[in-house]
Design a protein around this motif. Structure first.
Motif, PDB file in Angstrom:
ATOM      1  N   PHE A  94       0.828  -1.202   0.000  1.00  0.00           N
ATOM      2  CA  PHE A  94       0.000   0.000   0.000  1.00  0.00           C
ATOM      3  C   PHE A  94       0.865   1.255   0.000  1.00  0.00           C
ATOM      4  O   PHE A  94       2.081   1.183   0.122  1.00  0.00           O
ATOM      5  CB  PHE A  94      -0.897   0.018   1.243  1.00  0.00           C
ATOM      6  CG  PHE A  94      -1.797  -1.167   1.374  1.00  0.00           C
ATOM      7  CD1 PHE A  94      -3.005  -1.224   0.689  1.00  0.00           C
ATOM      8  CD2 PHE A  94      -1.451  -2.239   2.182  1.00  0.00           C
ATOM      9  CE1 PHE A  94      -3.845  -2.313   0.812  1.00  0.00           C
ATOM     10  CE2 PHE A  94      -2.288  -3.335   2.314  1.00  0.00           C
ATOM     11  CZ  PHE A  94      -3.478  -3.377   1.627  1.00  0.00           C
ATOM     12  N   GLN A  96       0.900   3.479   2.398  1.00  0.00           N
ATOM     13  CA  GLN A  96       1.529   3.407   3.705  1.00  0.00           C
ATOM     14  C   GLN A  96       2.225   2.054   3.796  1.00  0.00           C
ATOM     15  O   GLN A  96       1.662   1.056   3.372  1.00  0.00           O
ATOM     16  CB  GLN A  96       0.479   3.444   4.819  1.00  0.00           C
ATOM     17  CG  GLN A  96      -0.353   4.696   4.871  1.00  0.00           C
ATOM     18  CD  GLN A  96      -1.462   4.508   5.895  1.00  0.00           C
ATOM     19  OE1 GLN A  96      -2.342   3.661   5.730  1.00  0.00           O
ATOM     20  NE2 GLN A  96      -1.410   5.277   6.968  1.00  0.00           N
ATOM     21  N   GLY A 135      17.863  -4.976  -0.146  1.00  0.00           N
ATOM     22  CA  GLY A 135      19.010  -4.198   0.332  1.00  0.00           C
ATOM     23  C   GLY A 135      18.944  -3.803   1.787  1.00  0.00           C
ATOM     24  O   GLY A 135      19.460  -2.760   2.174  1.00  0.00           O
ATOM     25  N   LEU A 136      18.296  -4.633   2.614  1.00  0.00           N
ATOM     26  CA  LEU A 136      18.184  -4.304   4.040  1.00  0.00           C
ATOM     27  C   LEU A 136      18.726  -5.436   4.915  1.00  0.00           C
ATOM     28  O   LEU A 136      18.263  -5.633   6.038  1.00  0.00           O
ATOM     29  CB  LEU A 136      16.723  -4.013   4.404  1.00  0.00           C
ATOM     30  CG  LEU A 136      16.133  -2.713   3.869  1.00  0.00           C
ATOM     31  CD1 LEU A 136      14.639  -2.629   4.184  1.00  0.00           C
ATOM     32  CD2 LEU A 136      16.841  -1.504   4.453  1.00  0.00           C
ATOM     33  N   LEU A 147      13.567   3.256  11.024  1.00  0.00           N
ATOM     34  CA  LEU A 147      13.869   3.305   9.588  1.00  0.00           C
ATOM     35  C   LEU A 147      13.277   4.547   8.935  1.00  0.00           C
ATOM     36  O   LEU A 147      12.279   5.084   9.393  1.00  0.00           O
ATOM     37  CB  LEU A 147      13.288   2.065   8.886  1.00  0.00           C
ATOM     38  CG  LEU A 147      13.684   0.689   9.399  1.00  0.00           C
ATOM     39  CD1 LEU A 147      13.028  -0.378   8.547  1.00  0.00           C
ATOM     40  CD2 LEU A 147      15.182   0.513   9.408  1.00  0.00           C
ATOM     41  N   SER A 148      13.899   4.964   7.818  1.00  0.00           N
ATOM     42  CA  SER A 148      13.334   6.057   7.031  1.00  0.00           C
ATOM     43  C   SER A 148      12.121   5.551   6.254  1.00  0.00           C
ATOM     44  O   SER A 148      11.895   4.342   6.153  1.00  0.00           O
ATOM     45  CB  SER A 148      14.383   6.576   6.063  1.00  0.00           C
ATOM     46  OG  SER A 148      14.632   5.603   5.075  1.00  0.00           O
ATOM     47  N   MET A 151      13.031   3.109   3.527  1.00  0.00           N
ATOM     48  CA  MET A 151      13.420   1.785   4.028  1.00  0.00           C
ATOM     49  C   MET A 151      12.186   1.006   4.486  1.00  0.00           C
ATOM     50  O   MET A 151      12.070  -0.195   4.259  1.00  0.00           O
ATOM     51  CB  MET A 151      14.415   1.947   5.175  1.00  0.00           C
ATOM     52  CG  MET A 151      15.756   2.512   4.725  1.00  0.00           C
ATOM     53  SD  MET A 151      16.691   3.165   6.110  1.00  0.00           S
ATOM     54  CE  MET A 151      17.545   1.696   6.632  1.00  0.00           C
ATOM     55  N   ARG A 154      10.550  -0.460   1.544  1.00  0.00           N
ATOM     56  CA  ARG A 154      11.254  -1.637   1.044  1.00  0.00           C
ATOM     57  C   ARG A 154      10.934  -2.875   1.879  1.00  0.00           C
ATOM     58  O   ARG A 154      10.825  -3.978   1.351  1.00  0.00           O
ATOM     59  CB  ARG A 154      12.766  -1.372   1.036  1.00  0.00           C
ATOM     60  CG  ARG A 154      13.179  -0.560  -0.190  1.00  0.00           C
ATOM     61  CD  ARG A 154      14.668  -0.563  -0.353  1.00  0.00           C
ATOM     62  NE  ARG A 154      15.268   0.571   0.326  1.00  0.00           N
ATOM     63  CZ  ARG A 154      16.563   0.696   0.580  1.00  0.00           C
ATOM     64  NH1 ARG A 154      17.392  -0.275   0.228  1.00  0.00           N
ATOM     65  NH2 ARG A 154      17.037   1.759   1.174  1.00  0.00           N
ATOM     66  N   ARG A 184      15.274   5.695  -7.040  1.00  0.00           N
ATOM     67  CA  ARG A 184      16.089   4.541  -6.659  1.00  0.00           C
ATOM     68  C   ARG A 184      15.203   3.309  -6.408  1.00  0.00           C
ATOM     69  O   ARG A 184      15.509   2.203  -6.819  1.00  0.00           O
ATOM     70  CB  ARG A 184      16.909   4.871  -5.416  1.00  0.00           C
ATOM     71  CG  ARG A 184      18.093   3.943  -5.252  1.00  0.00           C
ATOM     72  CD  ARG A 184      19.024   4.455  -4.190  1.00  0.00           C
ATOM     73  NE  ARG A 184      18.346   4.562  -2.915  1.00  0.00           N
ATOM     74  CZ  ARG A 184      18.551   5.511  -2.016  1.00  0.00           C
ATOM     75  NH1 ARG A 184      19.417   6.459  -2.264  1.00  0.00           N
ATOM     76  NH2 ARG A 184      17.891   5.520  -0.889  1.00  0.00           N
ATOM     77  N   GLU A 188      15.031  -0.389  -8.174  1.00  0.00           N
ATOM     78  CA  GLU A 188      15.071  -1.651  -7.444  1.00  0.00           C
ATOM     79  C   GLU A 188      13.864  -2.522  -7.779  1.00  0.00           C
ATOM     80  O   GLU A 188      13.970  -3.743  -7.863  1.00  0.00           O
ATOM     81  CB  GLU A 188      15.133  -1.380  -5.939  1.00  0.00           C
ATOM     82  CG  GLU A 188      16.447  -0.748  -5.540  1.00  0.00           C
ATOM     83  CD  GLU A 188      16.703  -0.786  -4.035  1.00  0.00           C
ATOM     84  OE1 GLU A 188      16.082  -1.619  -3.357  1.00  0.00           O
ATOM     85  OE2 GLU A 188      17.519   0.015  -3.572  1.00  0.00           O
TER      86      GLU A 188
ATOM     87  N   SER B   2      22.068   2.479   2.496  1.00  0.00           N
ATOM     88  CA  SER B   2      21.182   2.146   3.591  1.00  0.00           C
ATOM     89  C   SER B   2      21.717   2.684   4.910  1.00  0.00           C
ATOM     90  O   SER B   2      20.981   3.232   5.718  1.00  0.00           O
ATOM     91  CB  SER B   2      21.034   0.632   3.695  1.00  0.00           C
ATOM     92  OG  SER B   2      20.613   0.123   2.458  1.00  0.00           O
ATOM     93  N   GLU B   5      21.059   6.395   5.399  1.00  0.00           N
ATOM     94  CA  GLU B   5      19.677   6.685   5.781  1.00  0.00           C
ATOM     95  C   GLU B   5      19.451   6.404   7.261  1.00  0.00           C
ATOM     96  O   GLU B   5      18.834   7.177   7.964  1.00  0.00           O
ATOM     97  CB  GLU B   5      18.715   5.828   4.964  1.00  0.00           C
ATOM     98  CG  GLU B   5      18.486   6.353   3.565  1.00  0.00           C
ATOM     99  CD  GLU B   5      17.613   5.427   2.746  1.00  0.00           C
ATOM    100  OE1 GLU B   5      17.343   5.777   1.603  1.00  0.00           O
ATOM    101  OE2 GLU B   5      17.208   4.366   3.262  1.00  0.00           O
ATOM    102  N   THR B   9      18.185   8.953  10.617  1.00  0.00           N
ATOM    103  CA  THR B   9      16.859   8.792  11.200  1.00  0.00           C
ATOM    104  C   THR B   9      16.878   8.124  12.571  1.00  0.00           C
ATOM    105  O   THR B   9      16.063   8.438  13.411  1.00  0.00           O
ATOM    106  CB  THR B   9      15.962   7.949  10.286  1.00  0.00           C
ATOM    107  OG1 THR B   9      16.621   6.723  10.038  1.00  0.00           O
ATOM    108  CG2 THR B   9      15.677   8.681   8.997  1.00  0.00           C
ATOM    109  N   VAL B 166      -4.970   0.079   7.490  1.00  0.00           N
ATOM    110  CA  VAL B 166      -4.015  -0.634   6.649  1.00  0.00           C
ATOM    111  C   VAL B 166      -3.672  -2.003   7.263  1.00  0.00           C
ATOM    112  O   VAL B 166      -3.510  -2.988   6.540  1.00  0.00           O
ATOM    113  CB  VAL B 166      -2.752   0.224   6.394  1.00  0.00           C
ATOM    114  CG1 VAL B 166      -1.996   0.529   7.677  1.00  0.00           C
ATOM    115  CG2 VAL B 166      -1.832  -0.445   5.394  1.00  0.00           C
TER     116      VAL B 166
END
Lengths: 280, 270
Positions: A94, A96, A135-136, A147-148, A151, A154, A184, A188, B2, B5, B9, B166
């Protein structure tokens, strides 16, 4: 890897004569979708684009069995939308990220596997594989609040891919991200789709995003929501979907074509009163 | 990319306790010292009688001299409050789960719970002593438990209704069973709210257990000790027991607060 509709036969999603009316009290019902026809082949990437209120999200939600059509039919891999949901034939992401804040990144990705009874050993291996894919790999033990936004998104995509679905439904998954992160993530997603060979139905209001990602761009118009045209896109047989494609003449041609359709310019169908289209 | 970032944060998160600075501790402490100093001075300068208000010095001496008995009183009242808190919490949480699952019960219970929340529960104490006998602590535990039920019930019920759209749609997509939905989404969402209810209830439980002692029952709590000391004109000692009651209430509050912060550390504030 399978990335084009021509290399594999079979249909992922078949939408026929689909309408959705949201009744309102005063009688001026909202016709969110009217007589929509759409076929998505296996392994094909299809974007739904259009201004707010054109029903693109509603169409995706109906395919996901989160909403029901007023008329018409939806089949997913030859089954009803409900059966496809019960059989877990698709993954979904979604706008979000919708991660569970009390679960670590790894446990969030593992959620669908856990609910559907995958053993803990296999679950662990699969989660490690998925986090590597997005990539995490180093963030398995982090929590969503650490996380941002990019991220988190992802992680949500990794979760959507957890059960290797043949169909991925994405509702503006990059809508809340900044332009740089967004490009980016698009790169991916192209890579991930090539690796998994899944068909994708992707809702967006960004023309370049739709053109960059898709084999076909479905252009929609509101009040009532319907498809006005379907535009082929892609870098051609010898090209690749990378940053060179963003600079290619074909890319700009397709962007211009989609924009014309949305704005009702020359060559487009007569489309009245389309506003609020973002040209990102 | 990564790691970059994460670096920007991960440090932004504010943790309520570790964030407090020296000034946030020193300022109120200094204020407290000033108030106690002024109090001591006033009692000495105006030669105030101890039955009006004893000096902090006298209260401190009484507290030190009778620390074993104050500790004993804290344990007695604390035990009743703790049992009441646990029993009330279990009943409150279970009732909220039932009310959440069966809307009809919620509708039937709403006026009763609202009425219950304005009844002074300790007023039931004399009747309960008659029911369970004046030699038992049962009445005090029940009074504390009933006091606890209300905030725990309301907060839990509120928490159970905070499930984000959600998350609900995600569980629908996963074709999760009702039990799976409750276990993976509904209950974890409610947990911080439950602990907010428990934190509010914790100090109420101590107050209720203590006040209930004023109406009768065995002689092993702070409330009884306060009335006894005051009746025998030992005012500094009565105040020493009051200090014990404050410490007990604080201990309950701080422990539940720490548990709440720990449990809800990854979730947005309630």
């Amino acid at each position: 890897m399978i990335s084009s509709s021509t290399t594999e036969s079979g249909t992922a999603v078949e939408v026929a004569g689909l309408s959705r009316v949201f009744p309102r009290r005063r009688g001026d019902d909202v016709r969110a979708l009217e007589d929509v026809q759409l076929t998505v082949s296996q392994g094909e990437f299809v974007s739904l684009i259009g201004p707010s209120g054109c029903g693109k999200s509603t169409l995706l939600r109906i395919i996901a069995d989160l909403d029901a059509p007023t008329a018409g039919s939806v089949t997913v891999f030859g089954k009803s939308a409900q059966q496809a949901r019960l059989d877990q034939d698709y993954g979904i992401a979604f706008q979000q990220a919708g991660l569970l804040p009390w679960r670590s990144v790894a446990d969030n990705v593992a959620l669908p596997l856990e609910l559907h009874g995958t053993g803990s050993r296999a679950r662990k291996d699969r989660v490690a594989e998925l986090l590597e894919l997005v990539g995490l790999g180093d963030f398995a033990r982090a929590y969503p609040d650490e996380l941002s936004g990019g991220m988190q998104q992802r992680v949500a995509i990794a979760r959507a891919l957890a059960e290797s679905p043949r169909l991925l439904l994405m509702d503006e998954p990059f809508g809340a991200l900044d332009e740089i992160t967004r490009e980016r993530m698009q790169g991916e997603l192209v890579r991930i789709c090539a690796e998994t060979g899944a068909a994708v139905v992707f809702v967006t209001h960004s023309i370049p995003e739709a053109v960059f990602l898709s084999d076909r761009v479905v252009v929609m118009t509101p009040r009532p929501g319907r498809i006005i045209d379907i535009v082929d896109s892609g870098p051609g047989d010898d090209g690749r979907r990378d940053d060179d494609f963003r600079d290619a003449a074909g890319f700009f041609h397709t962007v211009a074509r989609v924009r014309e359709l949305l704005h009702g310019g020359p060559g487009a169908h007569a489309v009245a009163a389309i506003r609020g289209v973002e040209n990102r | 990319m990564s790691s970059m970032e994460a670096g920007t944060t991960a440090t932004l998160r504010v943790r309520p306790l570790s964030d407090s600075r020296v000034t946030t501790l020193v300022a109120p402490a200094l204020f407290g010292v000033l108030v106690i100093g002024a109090w001591q001075l006033a009692v000495q300068v105006f030669d105030i009688d101890p039955f009006i208000v004893p000096s902090p010095r006298a209260i401190y001496d009484a507290l030190v001299d009778s620390r074993a008995s104050v500790w004993e009183g804290m344990r007695g009242t604390g035990r009743n409050a703790l049992y009441g808190l646990l029993i009330g919490a279990v009943i409150g949480i279970l009732a909220a789960l039932v009310a959440n699952a069966v809307p009809v019960i919620d509708q039937m219970a709403a006026p009763i719970v609202a009425a219950l929340s304005v009844v002074p529960i300790v007023a039931l104490a004399p009747a309960l002593y008659t029911m369970f006998g004046a030699a038992a602590n049962t009445a005090r535990v029940i009074v504390a438990a009933i006091t606890v039920i209300i905030p725990v019930y309301f907060n839990t019920l509120r928490g159970l209704r905070q499930v984000r759209v959600v998350h609900r749609e995600l569980m629908h997509v996963y074709a999760a069973s009702p039990v799976q939905i409750a276990r993976t989404v509904t209950l974890p969402t409610a947990v911080p709210y439950v602990f907010t209810g428990l934190r509010i209830a914790s100090s109420l439980a101590v107050i209720a257990a203590l006040i209930a002692e004023y109406f009768g029952g065995p002689v092993d709590g702070l409330g009884k000790a306060i009335t006894t000391a005051a009746a025998s004109s030992n005012y500094p000692l009565a105040w020493a027991y009051v200090i014990g009651a404050i410490l007990l209430g604080l201990a309950f509050y701080v422990v539940t607060l720490l548990v709440e912060l720990r449990v809800a550390r990854h979730q947005p504030g309630t």
